[in-house]
Design an enzyme around this catalytic site. Structure first.
Site, mmCIF file in Angstrom:
data_model
loop_
_atom_site.group_PDB
_atom_site.id
_atom_site.type_symbol
_atom_site.label_atom_id
_atom_site.label_comp_id
_atom_site.label_asym_id
_atom_site.label_seq_id
_atom_site.Cartn_x
_atom_site.Cartn_y
_atom_site.Cartn_z
ATOM 1 C CB SER A 126 -0.898 0.016 1.242
ATOM 2 O OG SER A 126 -0.096 0.036 2.409
ATOM 3 N N GLY A 127 2.148 1.106 0.277
ATOM 4 C CA GLY A 127 2.994 2.296 0.397
ATOM 5 C C GLY A 127 2.937 2.912 1.786
ATOM 6 C CG LEU A 128 -0.238 3.116 3.987
ATOM 7 C CD1 LEU A 128 -1.576 2.749 4.623
ATOM 8 C CD2 LEU A 128 -0.068 4.631 3.954
ATOM 9 C CB SER A 130 3.542 -3.601 5.156
ATOM 10 O OG SER A 130 3.881 -3.709 3.789
ATOM 11 C CG ASP A 175 9.575 4.240 4.399
ATOM 12 O OD1 ASP A 175 9.109 5.394 4.336
ATOM 13 O OD2 ASP A 175 9.625 3.474 3.423
#
Length: 389
Positions: A126-128, A130, A175
């Site tokens: 999702s680009g979040l 993970s 990130d």
């Protein structure tokens, strides 16, 4: 704590005993400052209430048994601490291996195996983040389990190194840093070249952060991410012939405009322009947020997306559709892609009263145009990775 009870049951079913400790590592969303982290610029991410749980129990041998509820079909993945090579069949567990391997290389020897159960509420791809969530989770588990006494910034750096050297994705530090160092109701202004950081309180009264997932299949390692990075490095090399700089993030907009004709390739010029202007946008956005000027913050988010679409070319029809539909919706003050791009998610700031209408309207129109549904998450801002029992 229902989720912990559910995970305890799963742990018992799979490993035939109780877990010893439970940890949580958030996902992250970057509010502004995209593709600036590896260009020596600033980013402005925050940790999310969605993330990855890890339940763990030590073993007496050197085997690691890893199981993820998100990859049920792969069953228990087993590997030995004596054989920490990346291999395709181990799939997601390569992230765990990579962190162990990196800890070992830094002299933090992991001598005992363990059993570990993961459950993530972040959609994969999702680009979040993970993957970074799993890495930082593994890092804090190793630190706790083996009493290594490593501070969070060092854990974060080793997790980034694992992603770069072991996994082979040339990501910046953002990130892992935002996941490790997150703070409830705050975003982090991080200077990626120095790792200097400061927290800004997110005063979102009357507004919600809504993340929309394109649900497009994507893979970061084999996407054009590394290509963009090398394009920026090539542009930087040309600029360094006339100016003593270490990164594109050191340039102001005016300096870039003065020097840009040095960059011979128009594509590389556009990539560098995004890196410079996005960095300056991020600094302006933080000032506006600190002044409680959400309107200007939203405007800068919109400009960020246009730059990512036109100069950096990392959006695509799915992300562009979500953003244009968001900006046509009532109560939206800003919307942009977030993450590496090429699919993944958008982040929008939406007036609380309009959130339901926003989701329903965009879901229908996106599905009609793209052919499948997007997903939506109304998120809150959380603390960084930690032990939770």
């Amino acid at each position: 704590m229902d989720i912990i009870n559910m995970l305890d049951e799963k742990f018992k079913n799979i490993f035939k005993r109780h877990y010893e400790n439970v940890f949580f590592s958030p996902g992250r969303v970057n509010l502004i400052g995209e593709h600036t982290d590896y260009n020596g610029g600033h980013v402005f991410p925050c940790a999310l209430t969605i993330g990855t749980y890890g339940l763990v129990a030590r073993r007496n041998d050197n085997k690691v048994l890893a199981y993820s509820l998100n990859f049920d079909n792969l069953g228990v993945i087993e590997f030995s601490l004596d054989d920490l090579k990346k291999c395709k069949k181990d799939d997601w567990a390569n992230y765990v291996k990579g962190v162990i391997d990196t800890f070992n290389k830094h002299g933090h020897n992991i001598e005992n195996g363990f059993e570990i159960l993961f459950y993530g509420s972040i959609p994969n791809g999702s680009g979040l983040s993970s993957s970074a969530s799993i890495e930082v989770l593994t890092g804090i588990i190793l630190n706790d389990l083996f009493k290594l006494n490593i501070n969070m910034v060092e854990i974060v750096k080793m997790c980034q190194e694992a992603e770069n050297s072991f996994i082979g994705v040339n990501c910046g530090i953002m990130d892992q840093f935002s996941i490790g160092m997150g703070k409830k109701d705050c975003a982090i202004l991080l200077d990626c070249s120095t790792l200097e950081y400061s927290y800004s309180k997110l005063n979102m009264t009357g507004y919600k952060i809504v993340i929309a997932n394109t649900n497009k299949k994507r893979g970061l390692a084999d996407s054009k991410y590394n290509e963009r990075r090398s394009e920026c490095e090539a542009a930087l090399k040309e600029l360094q012939k006339v100016k003593n700089i270490n990164s594109l993030g050191e340039l102001t907009e005016a300096e870039f405009e003065e020097l840009k004709d040095i960059i011979s390739d128009p594509v590389k010029l556009r990539r560098a322009r995004h890196a410079v202007y996005e960095n300056q946008r991020t600094l302006k956005a933080v000032v506006s947020l600190n002044n409680n000027d959400l309107k200007t913050f939203g405007k800068l988010m919109n400009e960020s997306h246009i730059s990512l679409r036109d100069d950096y070319e990392v959006t695509g029809i799915e992300l562009d559709t979500l953003v244009s539909l968001a900006l046509e919706s009532k109560g939206v003050i800003g919307s942009r892609m977030t993450g590496a791009g090429f699919g993944g998610c958008t982040v929008s700031i939406v007036k609380e009263d309009y959130v339901d209408e926003f989701i329903e309207s965009i879901k229908a129109k996106y599905t009609e145009k793209i052919g499948y549904e997007p997903s939506f998450y109304i998120v809150n801002i959380a603390d960084g990775a930690k032990k939770i029992n």
